[in-house]
Design a protein around this motif. Structure first.
Motif, PDB file in Angstrom:
ATOM      1  N   THR A  12       0.840  -1.193   0.000  1.00 38.41           N
ATOM      2  CA  THR A  12       0.000   0.000   0.000  1.00 38.41           C
ATOM      3  C   THR A  12       0.879   1.247   0.000  1.00 38.41           C
ATOM      4  OG1 THR A  12      -1.747  -1.150   1.214  1.00 38.41           O
ATOM      5  CG2 THR A  12      -1.806   1.251   1.224  1.00 38.41           C
ATOM      6  N   VAL A  13       0.601   2.137  -0.917  1.00 39.86           N
ATOM      7  CA  VAL A  13       1.318   3.412  -1.012  1.00 39.86           C
ATOM      8  C   VAL A  13       0.365   4.524  -0.592  1.00 39.86           C
ATOM      9  CG1 VAL A  13       2.455   5.046  -2.552  1.00 39.86           C
ATOM     10  CG2 VAL A  13       2.819   2.583  -2.841  1.00 39.86           C
ATOM     11  N   THR A  14       0.793   5.343   0.338  1.00 36.80           N
ATOM     12  CA  THR A  14      -0.045   6.441   0.828  1.00 36.80           C
ATOM     13  C   THR A  14       0.229   7.710   0.047  1.00 36.80           C
ATOM     14  OG1 THR A  14      -0.029   5.469   3.050  1.00 36.80           O
ATOM     15  CG2 THR A  14      -0.707   7.767   2.859  1.00 36.80           C
ATOM     16  N   ASP A  15      -0.824   8.252  -0.533  1.00 38.90           N
ATOM     17  CA  ASP A  15      -0.729   9.537  -1.223  1.00 38.90           C
ATOM     18  C   ASP A  15      -1.254  10.630  -0.294  1.00 38.90           C
ATOM     19  OD1 ASP A  15       0.173   8.312  -3.574  1.00 38.90           O
ATOM     20  OD2 ASP A  15      -1.874   7.869  -4.202  1.00 38.90           O
ATOM     21  N   TYR A  16      -0.430  11.596   0.005  1.00 42.83           N
ATOM     22  CA  TYR A  16      -0.802  12.666   0.926  1.00 42.83           C
ATOM     23  C   TYR A  16      -1.320  13.869   0.142  1.00 42.83           C
ATOM     24  CZ  TYR A  16       1.706   9.917   4.342  1.00 42.83           C
ATOM     25  OH  TYR A  16       2.131   8.898   5.149  1.00 42.83           O
ATOM     26  N   ARG A  17      -2.508  14.364   0.515  1.00 39.80           N
ATOM     27  CA  ARG A  17      -3.098  15.516  -0.143  1.00 39.80           C
ATOM     28  C   ARG A  17      -3.666  16.473   0.912  1.00 39.80           C
ATOM     29  NH1 ARG A  17      -3.645  14.842  -5.598  1.00 39.80           N
ATOM     30  NH2 ARG A  17      -3.353  12.724  -6.383  1.00 39.80           N
ATOM     31  N   THR A  18      -3.713  17.720   0.558  1.00 41.41           N
ATOM     32  CA  THR A  18      -4.262  18.725   1.475  1.00 41.41           C
ATOM     33  C   THR A  18      -5.736  18.943   1.180  1.00 41.41           C
ATOM     34  OG1 THR A  18      -3.575  20.461  -0.043  1.00 41.41           O
ATOM     35  CG2 THR A  18      -2.075  19.907   1.749  1.00 41.41           C
ATOM     36  N   LEU A  19      -6.495  19.173   2.224  1.00 43.04           N
ATOM     37  CA  LEU A  19      -7.919  19.457   2.067  1.00 43.04           C
ATOM     38  C   LEU A  19      -8.106  20.805   1.373  1.00 43.04           C
ATOM     39  CD1 LEU A  19      -9.209  18.342   5.562  1.00 43.04           C
ATOM     40  CD2 LEU A  19      -9.634  17.194   3.399  1.00 43.04           C
ATOM     41  N   PRO A  20      -9.066  20.900   0.444  1.00 42.72           N
ATOM     42  CA  PRO A  20      -9.272  22.171  -0.252  1.00 42.72           C
ATOM     43  C   PRO A  20      -9.836  23.250   0.681  1.00 42.72           C
ATOM     44  CG  PRO A  20     -10.997  20.612  -0.811  1.00 42.72           C
ATOM     45  CD  PRO A  20      -9.990  19.854   0.004  1.00 42.72           C
TER      46      PRO A  20
ATOM     47  N   VAL B 263       3.607  21.602   3.180  1.00 37.80           N
ATOM     48  CA  VAL B 263       2.725  20.493   2.829  1.00 37.80           C
ATOM     49  C   VAL B 263       2.156  20.773   1.448  1.00 37.80           C
ATOM     50  CG1 VAL B 263       0.665  19.169   3.441  1.00 37.80           C
ATOM     51  CG2 VAL B 263       2.141  20.055   5.244  1.00 37.80           C
ATOM     52  N   VAL B 264       2.255  19.794   0.566  1.00 42.04           N
ATOM     53  CA  VAL B 264       1.738  19.951  -0.787  1.00 42.04           C
ATOM     54  C   VAL B 264       0.828  18.773  -1.117  1.00 42.04           C
ATOM     55  CG1 VAL B 264       3.662  21.313  -1.651  1.00 42.04           C
ATOM     56  CG2 VAL B 264       3.815  18.816  -1.688  1.00 42.04           C
ATOM     57  N   GLU B 265       0.157  18.884  -2.228  1.00 39.83           N
ATOM     58  CA  GLU B 265      -0.788  17.827  -2.608  1.00 39.83           C
ATOM     59  C   GLU B 265      -0.077  16.487  -2.806  1.00 39.83           C
ATOM     60  OE1 GLU B 265      -2.614  19.358  -6.085  1.00 39.83           O
ATOM     61  OE2 GLU B 265      -3.921  20.755  -5.009  1.00 39.83           O
ATOM     62  N   VAL B 266       1.059  16.502  -3.465  1.00 39.19           N
ATOM     63  CA  VAL B 266       1.870  15.283  -3.647  1.00 39.19           C
ATOM     64  C   VAL B 266       3.213  15.536  -2.998  1.00 39.19           C
ATOM     65  CG1 VAL B 266       2.869  13.667  -5.286  1.00 39.19           C
ATOM     66  CG2 VAL B 266       0.686  14.768  -5.818  1.00 39.19           C
ATOM     67  N   MET B 267       3.437  14.886  -1.864  1.00 39.16           N
ATOM     68  CA  MET B 267       4.668  15.111  -1.102  1.00 39.16           C
ATOM     69  C   MET B 267       5.873  14.489  -1.809  1.00 39.16           C
ATOM     70  SD  MET B 267       3.998  16.960   1.491  1.00 39.16           S
ATOM     71  CE  MET B 267       5.479  16.757   2.486  1.00 39.16           C
ATOM     72  N   PRO B 268       7.078  15.009  -1.568  1.00 43.57           N
ATOM     73  CA  PRO B 268       8.293  14.409  -2.140  1.00 43.57           C
ATOM     74  C   PRO B 268       8.436  12.959  -1.675  1.00 43.57           C
ATOM     75  CG  PRO B 268       8.763  16.545  -1.152  1.00 43.57           C
ATOM     76  CD  PRO B 268       7.383  16.185  -0.732  1.00 43.57           C
ATOM     77  N   ASP B 269       9.099  12.166  -2.502  1.00 41.85           N
ATOM     78  CA  ASP B 269       9.248  10.743  -2.186  1.00 41.85           C
ATOM     79  C   ASP B 269      10.650  10.275  -2.564  1.00 41.85           C
ATOM     80  OD1 ASP B 269       8.538   8.253  -1.279  1.00 41.85           O
ATOM     81  OD2 ASP B 269       7.680   7.614  -3.185  1.00 41.85           O
ATOM     82  N   TYR B 270      11.229   9.467  -1.672  1.00 49.50           N
ATOM     83  CA  TYR B 270      12.538   8.862  -1.954  1.00 49.50           C
ATOM     84  C   TYR B 270      12.375   7.853  -3.091  1.00 49.50           C
ATOM     85  CZ  TYR B 270      17.020   6.539  -1.078  1.00 49.50           C
ATOM     86  OH  TYR B 270      18.275   6.016  -1.208  1.00 49.50           O
TER      87      TYR B 270
ATOM     88  N   GLN C  53       2.321  20.715  -6.326  1.00 47.05           N
ATOM     89  CA  GLN C  53       1.166  21.479  -5.876  1.00 47.05           C
ATOM     90  C   GLN C  53       0.430  21.976  -7.117  1.00 47.05           C
ATOM     91  OE1 GLN C  53       0.066  21.787  -2.920  1.00 47.05           O
ATOM     92  NE2 GLN C  53      -1.302  23.552  -2.866  1.00 47.05           N
ATOM     93  N   ARG C  54      -0.843  21.585  -7.227  1.00 43.45           N
ATOM     94  CA  ARG C  54      -1.638  21.945  -8.405  1.00 43.45           C
ATOM     95  C   ARG C  54      -0.962  21.485  -9.689  1.00 43.45           C
ATOM     96  NH1 ARG C  54      -3.395  28.189  -6.895  1.00 43.45           N
ATOM     97  NH2 ARG C  54      -4.596  27.684  -4.996  1.00 43.45           N
TER      98      ARG C  54
END
Length: 452
Positions: A290-298, A323-330, A434-435
């Motif tokens: 499972t991969v978690t995608d982090y997003r901010t509430l509008p 904090v952005v819609e798609v956080m950086p990932d290693y 972001q966007r």
């Protein structure tokens, strides 16, 4: 790479065992020989493919726009490996295990190639005769049982001069059903699975199924069953000399006779072969990740950034996001990052000597191109989450106590320096977005140093 292959090989061994046990329980006694053969080969093929198939499930975690940088990054960076003195015993055991496995493969491959060379050498000494259907008959003076290899039937001179049609029909059935390709596949599988006893049992059972199919091919031509059984019993005293060949197998004569006179299995018995489906599904479920995608509430205002560090980005057109819609990932995800950290980090000697432990919070910026900048170890906390600060001198301290304080502070700084060094060694990340636009993103990563 070698470790990954060994893990894959072990997974293949487990799957082969599961598929084979189910076959023995459900289908071994059925007379639907072609179905049994297909099920056995399908189980082997799936065993080789399934360990390489990983289903990725995506889960979206919505974050409040007001979440501060450190909290959000701590949620994302859940890597907390234990750093301490590493034992040299485990790498030695791994190397020894790899040497044994690879050595066994080489030995098994040598024997397979040796069998093939013996087969080719025998063919070169045979008298060749071409039949009308393109099948070649190779006649040898050696006292061997008839066998087939690809499109060649090998018989001794006595059997050739006797011209018993039952023998030719039996071997032609092997050729028509392409049994030699099955044998090659399983023999190569025994090279990489030589340590797995199930593979050897499965190889034996597959060859038995080949004989069942060839026997069925003879009897389907209208020949008398008793006459054919008499021929098998007569040939049971012969010598089978070539392991790669298909022929009359004397070790399974009793089972073959029982199968020939056995009542035919119902047609719907083939449905039992569908057991491979739930096993394959279970294997995929076990290896799924499972991969978690982090997003901010509008929000109504839709801000361009949650927080901008003016000291780092004087240009308002290039802000730093917390904090952005798609956080950086290693690259490779958190598991790959943990593996990199474990391999790269070295517990500072001064910290080990004075028992300095703690979790270092390292903060850095992931640039638009994925590179890392502005790396800073902002603080060290203990197991309870309290910040560990630099200790100062007290008026009544002795020189020895002051030296101990200096060493403690030195060890604390060494943990910070080591954390920064490890982050500097990291490859480029996948930048945040972001966007749908790539942006600079601040990231905090905790590294736990603990002595055992």
């Amino acid at each position: 790479m070698l470790t990954e292959f060994l893990i894959y090989d072990l997974k293949v061994a487990v799957l082969i065992a599961v598929f084979y046990v189910c076959y023995r329980l459900l289908m071994e006694r059925d007379t639907m020989h072609h179905t049994n053969r297909v099920v056995l080969l399908t189980g082997l093929a799936l065993s080789l493919v399934l360990p390489m198939c990983v289903i990725t499930l995506h889960k979206t975690l919505w974050l409040e726009p007001t979440t501060v940088s450190e909290e959000a990054a701590s949620t994302l960076a859940t890597v907390s490996p234990v750093y301490g003195q590493t034992s040299t015993a485990w790498p030695f055991i791994q190397a020894l295990f790899a040497a044994v496995v690879i050595g066994g493969m080489m030995v098994r491959l040598f024997f397979v190639m040796q069998s093939y060379r013996q087969l080719r050498r025998m063919f070169s000494n045979c008298e060749r005769h071409l039949l009308d259907d393109g099948t070649e008959v190779a006649v040898t003076d050696e006292p061997i049982l008839p066998f087939s290899w690809m499109r060649t039937i090998v018989v001794n001179r006595h059997d050739y001069e006797e011209r018993n049609p039952l023998l030719l029909i039996h071997e032609r059935s092997h050729i028509r059903l392409h049994h030699s390709w099955d044998v090659i596949f399983v023999e190569l599988l025994t090279v990489v699975q030589w340590f797995n006893p199930v593979v050897w049992l499965l190889s034996r059972d597959l060859r038995t199924v080949h004989e069942y199919e060839a026997d069925e091919g003879v009897l389907s031509q209208g020949f008398n069953t008793a006459q054919y059984i008499s021929l098998l019993m007569t040939k049971a005293t012969g010598i089978q000399a070539y392991a790669l060949a298909n022929g009359i197998n004397t070790s399974e004569i009793k089972k073959r006779i029982e199968m020939m006179i056995k009542r035919k299995s119902p047609r719907l018995c083939w449905l039992k072969g569908l057991y491979v489906v739930p096993i394959a599904a279970l294997s995929l479920a076990v290896t799924a990740k499972t991969v978690t995608d982090y997003r901010t509430l509008p929000t109504e205002e839709q801000p361009t950034a949650l927080q901008v560090d003016e000291a780092v980005t004087p240009d308002d057109n290039d802000p730093v996001f917390d904090v952005v819609e798609v956080m950086p990932d290693y690259p490779g995800g958190q598991a790959a990052m943990m593996e990199f950290i474990i391999k790269t980090v070295k517990y500072p000697k001064v910290a080990m000597e004075y028992g300095v432990e703690g979790r270092v919070m390292v903060q850095f910026i992931v640039e638009k191109d994925g590179s890392i900048s502005n790396i800073n170890a902002i603080k060290v906390v203990d197991a309870q989450g309290s910040e560990i600060t630099v200790v100062g001198y007290k008026p009544d301290m002795t020189e020895e106590q002051k030296q101990n304080v200096d060493k403690q502070n030195e060890g604390l700084q060494a943990l910070k320096d080591e954390s920064v060094r490890v982050v500097k060694q990291m490859p480029k990340w996948t930048p945040g977005k972001q966007r749908s636009k790539t942006v600079r993103t601040r990231f905090s990563l905790p590294m736990t140093f603990r002595l055992e």
